[in-house]
Enzyme design. Structure first.
Site, PDB file in Angstrom:
ATOM      1  N   ALA A  61       0.840  -1.201   0.000  1.00 47.13           N
ATOM      2  CA  ALA A  61       0.000   0.000   0.000  1.00 47.13           C
ATOM      3  C   ALA A  61       0.872   1.247   0.000  1.00 47.13           C
ATOM      4  CB  ALA A  61      -0.886   0.000   1.235  1.00 47.13           C
ATOM      5  N   GLY A 100       0.376  -5.472   0.425  1.00 50.57           N
ATOM      6  CA  GLY A 100      -0.527  -5.567  -0.724  1.00 50.57           C
ATOM      7  C   GLY A 100       0.172  -6.177  -1.931  1.00 50.57           C
ATOM      8  N   GLU A 103      -0.186  -9.779  -1.473  1.00 46.40           N
ATOM      9  CA  GLU A 103      -1.603 -10.121  -1.675  1.00 46.40           C
ATOM     10  C   GLU A 103      -1.950 -10.149  -3.162  1.00 46.40           C
ATOM     11  OE1 GLU A 103      -2.901  -7.067   1.178  1.00 46.40           O
ATOM     12  OE2 GLU A 103      -4.162  -8.620   2.058  1.00 46.40           O
ATOM     13  N   GLU A 123       1.970  -5.732   7.611  1.00 48.55           N
ATOM     14  CA  GLU A 123       0.957  -4.781   8.064  1.00 48.55           C
ATOM     15  C   GLU A 123       0.876  -4.678   9.581  1.00 48.55           C
ATOM     16  OE1 GLU A 123       0.657  -6.870   5.601  1.00 48.55           O
ATOM     17  OE2 GLU A 123      -0.378  -5.896   3.924  1.00 48.55           O
TER      18      GLU A 123
END
Ligand code: NAD
Length: 715
Positions: A61, A100, A103, A123
Site C-alpha cells: 500500500a 498488498g 496479496e 501490516e
C-alpha cells in the site's frame, strides 16, 4: 502507472510503474484494473505475467494515502477479478512483494520469484492486518500455523524460504520476468480450478478450537497490549472456520477497527519518525544534507567488557575491520572467545557470511594508531576516560574521530582533553550492543558536522536507528529515565509495592517494570552513578538531598548486598543468583514497613492510574525540557530513543506521541495536581514548553518543532 505489452506472441505483460517500490497508489490500482481488463479481453493474449519495473515487484500500500481520503478503485475486487480470470496469470516477483504486493501475487494463479526477493505481510507492524485477502488466502495456501507466523509477526522471507513454505511455485536466479514469461507460455490452456486460492479448503490443525486458544494466549502475551497481532489471529481463525466470502467480511470488519485505532496512528507515526530522525540537525545549524560523512573502513574499540564486545560484533557484522584493545590479558582472552561465539550465532541467525580475520586483538593501545575512528568503552570513570582521550589524541592519525560510549559523562569535557575537540562525539550504544537497535550520537558544542555525520552513517551501516542529540548529563534517554525511576521509588515509599508499580507499567506495555528492570541491570549500576553525584550518604535515611526529595531505598538495598538478579536478591527475590524468576520478597515488605514507620510515612493505597501518571508524566515532562533546551531536535527523536532503546511500547508511539494522544492539557493539569501534592519533587514542575504548547492550542505533534523554534513573545 501500469503498462500492458504483448511479448513472446501471446503473453500479456503487465508492468507496474511507481518508483521506488511500485506502491499500490490510486493511480497504480486504476492502472491494474485497466490493463487486466484489456489483457483478459484481448483474444491474442493467452496468458498474463504481472511484474514491477525497476527490479521491484510491489512494496504494498501507499502509506502516504493512509492519512487522507482513499480514492481510486479498492484492492479486494481487483484481486478477485485477477483470480477469476480464465487466462493464467503469473506473478514475476523481483526485489520485494510486501503487504498488498504479496496479496496481489496471491491473487495470481502462479508465482515465480527471484531467490533473493523478500516476501512478507508486514501490516501488523503498522497496527493493521493484510486486508486485501491476505489473511484469507495465505492460510488456504500454506496452512494455518505457517500463515499465522507470518501474519502476526510481519517477518520477511527470502524467495527460497517462500518456496519451501509453498508460497511460490518456482525460484530462479536468472531473469525472473523472462522465466515467468516462459512459464506463462507453457501453461496456456491448463485448468485453473486448483490455482484459485480462495476456492481451496484451509488446511487446519486437528483440534482447531484448542489450537487457536493456545495461539491467542501466546500472541496476547507477547503483544504487550498491541491489538493488531490479536486481530490478525482472529482473521486467520475466520479463514480456518468460515467460507471465503464470510472470512473476507470478517477481515474487513477487523481492519476497520484497527484502522481507526490510536495504535495504528502510533505505529505509523513510528514508521515515519524513523525516517525523520535520520535527517538530523543541530542548533548550530549543521544538518544531515549539508554534512558529508568521512569514509570509514577500520575502527578501534577500546575496552572489551559488556559493551565493547557487542560493539565489536556489530562493527564486524557491518563488514568493518576492527582493532579491539583490552588492557588485561585474561579479560582479552575471555572477550575474544565471547566475541567469536556472538559473531557466529548472530551471523547464522541473520544469514550473513563473515569475512575471516576481520578483528585484530591487542593489549597495546598503539594498535589503533592507523584506524579512522575509535570507540572507547572502558569503565564509566571520568579520570580514566580523560587519560585515554589524551593518549588517543597523540597516538592516532590527526583526522581520526574519537568517540565515547559513555552513558552520561560530559562529551565536551572529553573533547577538551584532545588536540582536535571537533573530532570528538559520543556514540552511546545500548546493551547488548549487537542486538539493540538504538544509537544515540552525542554532539558537543565543538563537534564538527562531519564527525556527527560520520557517526550517524556508521550507525546506519550497523543497522541502528541513530539519533543525534546534544550533550548534557545522561543525554536524552538516561536523563529522562531519572525522574521516571525516582518517581517509582517515591511511590514505593508512599505505600506501593514494587509489584504494583511494575504491574501497572507492564500492563501499559513495557516489557518490564522499573523494579524488574533494575534487578536485571543491577542495582549497583545506579548506586555508582548516585555516589559519583555525591547523593549517597551511607547508612543515612534522609529523604532530602541537594535540596530536593530523594529516596535512599535503592542505596539501602545495595548496602545490604542486594544488587538484583546477580545476587539473587534486589527489589525481588530469586531462586538463586542469576535466576530470572522474580518473586515478591516478604523480607522487602517488612523492610519497607519499618522504613516508612521510621520516616513517619503513612502508607496509602496507590492505584495503577497514579503509577502511570506519576512515572510517565515525569518522564514526558523531562522530554519537554529536553526539547525546550534543544538537546533533541524534535519529539520524534525522543520517541525513537524510547521505543528502540528503553522498551516504550511501540504501539503507543513513544512518550511524546503518547502525551499528544492523552492531550497536552490533561498532562499539564495532572502534573500541576501532583506538583501541588509534592512540591519538593522538581521534576513534577511542568515544563514551560508544555505550558506554551497548551496555551497555543495543543497543536499536532508534527507542528511542535515550529512552536519550539518560535520566539516566546510571538505566542
Ligand atoms: P565493563 O566493566 O563491562 O567493561 C569495561 C572494560 O574496559 C573492561 O573489560 C576493562 O578491563 C576495560 N578497560 C579498562 N580500562 C581500560 C583501558 N585503559 N584500556 C583498555 N581497556 C580498558 O563496562 P561496560 O558495561 O562495557 O561499560 C563500558 C562503557 O559503556 C561505560 O562508559 C558505560 O557507562 C557505557 N555503557 C554501558 C552500558 C551497559 O549497559 N553496560 C550501556 C551503555 C553504555
Amino acid at each position: 502507472m501500469a503498462a500492458l505489452t504483448r511479448v513472446s506472441g501471446s503473453v500479456g505483460l503487465i508492468s507496474l510503474l511507481n518508483p521506488p517500490v511500485n506502491a499500490l497508489s490510486a493511480a497504480v490500482r486504476q492502472g491494474i484494473v485497466d490493463t487486466v481488463r484489456r489483457a483478459v479481453s484481448d483474444p491474442q493474449v493467452k496468458s498474463v505475467v504481472i511484474c514491477g519495473q525497476n527490479g521491484v515487484f510491489c512494496g504494498g500500500a501507499d502509506i502516504k494515502e493512509f492519512g487522507g481520503h482513499m480514492s481510486g478503485p479498492p484492492l479486494v475486487p481487483i484481486f478477485n477479478t485477477i483470480e477469476a480470470a480464465d487466462k493464467p496469470v503469473v506473478a514475476a516477483i523481483e526485489g520485494s512483494a510486501l503487504g498488498g504486493g504479496l496479496e496481489l501475487a496471491l491473487a495470481c494463479h502462479y508465482r515465480i520469484t527471484q531467490s533473493k526477493a523478500r516476501l512478507g505481510l508486514p501490516e501488523v507492524s503498522l497496527g493493521l492486518l493484510p486486508a486485501a485477502g491476505g489473511t484469507q488466502r495465505l492460510p488456504r495456501l500454506i496452512g494455518v500455523p505457517a500463515a499465522l507466523d507470518l501474519i502476526t509477526t510481519g517477518r520477511h522471507l527470502t524467495g527460497a524460504e517462500a518456496l519451501k513454505l509453498g508460497i511460490v511455485d518456482q525460484v530462479t536466479d536468472q531473469n525472473t520476468v523472462e522465466a515467468a514469461v516462459k512459464f506463462a507460455l507453457s501453461i496456456v490452456g491448463q485448468s485453473l480450478e486448483s490455482r484459485r486460492i480462495s476456492t481451496l479448503p484451509c488446511p487446519c490443525p486437528a483440534d482447531i478450537d484448542a489450537f487457536f486458544e493456545g495461539v491467542m494466549q501466546r500472541v496476547k502475551k507477547s503483544a504487550h497490549g498491541a491489538i493488531a497481532p490479536v486481530a490478525c489471529v482472529q482473521a486467520v481463525q475466520a479463514a480456518a472456520t468460515l467460507p471465503f466470502t464470510q472470512g473476507m467480511q470478517r477481515e474487513q470488519e477487523l481492519m476497520a477497527t484497527l484502522f481507526g485505532s490510536g495504535q495504528a496512528r502510533a505505529l505509523q507515526y513510528c514508521f515515519f519518525s524513523q525516517r525523520v530522525v535520520s535527517k538530523w540537525s543541530s542548533p548550530s545549524g549543521s544538518r544531515w544534507d549539508t554534512s558529508k560523512p568521512k569514509p570509514v573502513t577500520k575502527v578501534g574499540v577500546i575496552g572489551l567488557g559488556t559493551m565493547g564486545r557487542g560493539i565489536t560484533v556489530a562493527l564486524a557484522l557491518a563488514g568493518l575491520s576492527v582493532v579491539a584493545v583490552e588492557t588485561q590479558q585474561q579479560q582479552m582472552m575471555a572477550a575474544q572467545h565471547a566475541v567469536s561465539g556472538m559473531l557466529e550465532r548472530t551471523a547464522r541467525r541473520r544469514g550473513v557470511s563473515l569475512v575471516g580475520d576481520q578483528i585484530r586483538y591487542s593489549v597495546e593501545l598503539e594498535a589503533v594508531a592507523d584506524v579512522e575512528l575509535v570507540i572507547e568503552a572502558v569503565f564509566e570513570d571520568m579520570a580514566l576516560k580523560e587519560k585515554l582521550f589524551k593518549q588517543l589524541s597523540t597516538l592516532c592519525k590527526a583526522d581520526t574521530l574519537l568517540c565515547s560510549n559513555t552513558s552520561s559523562l560530559d562529551i565536551d569535557h572529553l573533547a577538551s582533553q584532545t588536540h582536535s575537540p571537533q573530532l570528538v562525539v559520543g556514540m552511546h550504544f545500548f546493551a547488548p550492543a549487537h542486538v539493540m537497535k538504538l544509537l544515540e550520537v552525542v554532539y558537543g558544542p565543538r563537534s564538527a558536522p562531519q564527525a556527527v555525520a560520520t557517526a550517524m552513517e556508521l550507525g546506519k551501516r550497523m543497522g541502528k536507528v541513530s539519533v543525534a542529540v546534544g550533550n548534557c548529563s545522561g543525554f536524552v534517554g538516561n536523563r529522562m529515565l531519572m525522574p521516571y525511576v525516582e518517581e517509582a521509588s517515591f511511590l514505593v515509599e508512599e505505600g506501593a509495592s514494587p509489584e504494583i508499580v511494575d504491574r501497572a507499567l507492564e500492563e501499559f506495555g513495557f516489557p518490564m517494570g522499573v523494579f524488574r528492570m533494575s534487578d536485571l541491570s543491577g542495582l549497583d549500576v545506579g548506586w555508582k552513578v548516585r555516589k559519583a553525584r555525591g547523593l549517597v550518604e551511607p547508612g543515612q535515611m534522609s529523604r532530602v538531598r541537594q535540596g530536593r526529595r530523594y529516596s535512599p531505598l535503592g542505596d539501602l538495598l545495595c548496602e545490604q548486598g542486594r544488587f538484583g538478579q546477580k545476587t539473587g536478591r534486589g527489589w525481588y527475590l530469586y531462586d538463586s543468583a542469576g535466576s530470572r524468576e522474580a518473586q515478591p520478597d516478604p523480607w522487602l515488605q517488612s523492610f519497607l514497613e519499618e522504613y516508612r514507620a521510621r520516616q513517619g510515612l503513612v502508607s496509602r493505597r496507590i492505584d495503577s492510574q497514579e503509577v502511570l501518571e506519576r512515572c510517565l508524566y515525569a518522564l514526558i515532562n523531562e522530554g519537554f525540557n529536553i526539547l525546550q533546551e534543544g538537546i533533541a531536535a524534535g519529539p520524534e527523536d525522543i520517541d525513537m530513543i524510547y521505543v528502540f532503546g528503553y522498551g516504550f511500547p511501540r504501539h503507543r508511539g513513544g512518550p511524546m506521541f503518547y502525551a499528544s494522544q492523552v492531550g497536552l492539557a490533561q498532562v499539564l493539569q495532572r502534573l500541576e495536581h501532583y506538583q501541588q501534592l509534592h512540591p519538593d519533587i522538581p521534576h513534577l514542575r511542568p515544563s514551560s514548553l508544555l505550558r506554551r504548547l497548551v496555551s497555543s492550542g495543543s497543536p499536532r505533534i508534527q507542528r511542535w518543532r515550529e512552536i519550539i523554534r518560535m520566539p516566546h513573545s510571538s505566542l
